[in-house]
Design a protein around this motif. Structure first.
Motif, PDB file in Angstrom:
ATOM      1  N   ARG A  15      77.695  52.731  22.942  1.00 23.06           N
ATOM      2  CA  ARG A  15      78.315  51.428  23.181  1.00 23.06           C
ATOM      3  C   ARG A  15      78.151  50.946  24.613  1.00 23.06           C
ATOM      4  NH1 ARG A  15      83.304  51.045  19.142  1.00 23.06           N
ATOM      5  NH2 ARG A  15      82.657  48.904  19.301  1.00 23.06           N
ATOM      6  N   GLY A  16      77.275  51.599  25.366  1.00 20.81           N
ATOM      7  CA  GLY A  16      77.123  51.290  26.779  1.00 20.81           C
ATOM      8  C   GLY A  16      76.650  49.879  27.080  1.00 20.81           C
ATOM      9  N   GLU A  17      76.015  49.228  26.137  1.00 22.00           N
ATOM     10  CA  GLU A  17      75.511  47.869  26.356  1.00 22.00           C
ATOM     11  C   GLU A  17      76.550  46.803  26.013  1.00 22.00           C
ATOM     12  OE1 GLU A  17      72.520  47.197  27.739  1.00 22.00           O
ATOM     13  OE2 GLU A  17      72.310  49.363  27.974  1.00 22.00           O
ATOM     14  N   GLU A  18      77.661  47.204  25.396  1.00 19.57           N
ATOM     15  CA  GLU A  18      78.672  46.244  24.971  1.00 19.57           C
ATOM     16  C   GLU A  18      79.577  45.838  26.127  1.00 19.57           C
ATOM     17  OE1 GLU A  18      80.910  47.499  21.544  1.00 19.57           O
ATOM     18  OE2 GLU A  18      79.135  48.392  20.637  1.00 19.57           O
ATOM     19  N   THR A  19      80.133  44.652  26.023  1.00 19.81           N
ATOM     20  CA  THR A  19      81.136  44.174  26.960  1.00 19.81           C
ATOM     21  C   THR A  19      82.453  44.098  26.214  1.00 19.81           C
ATOM     22  OG1 THR A  19      79.486  42.870  28.129  1.00 19.81           O
ATOM     23  CG2 THR A  19      81.779  42.277  28.475  1.00 19.81           C
TER      24      THR A  19
END
Length: 58
Positions: free
Chosen positions: A15-19
């Motif tokens: 989920r590292g690309e999520e905001t």
């Protein structure tokens, strides 16, 4: 490496690309504690630490 590092690494990978908002995070933490009340104290400590993290910068 601590055992928790594996979970943190998985979170970043998946989920590292999520905001996300802090409101969303708060709801997720509440849901987690509702499902796992034995973790209420560590979650409370984490939330307090996150809330006060910038106090050390003064």
């Amino acid at each position: 490496m601590y055992f928790t590092d594996r979970g943190i690494e998985e979170l970043v990978q998946r989920r590292g690309e999520e905001t996300v908002t802090l409101e969303w995070l708060g709801e997720q933490l509440r849901t987690f504690v509702d499902l796992h009340p034995e973790f209420e104290t560590p979650i409370e400590r984490l939330a307090t630490w996150l809330a006060r993290d910038d106090e050390d910068d003064e």
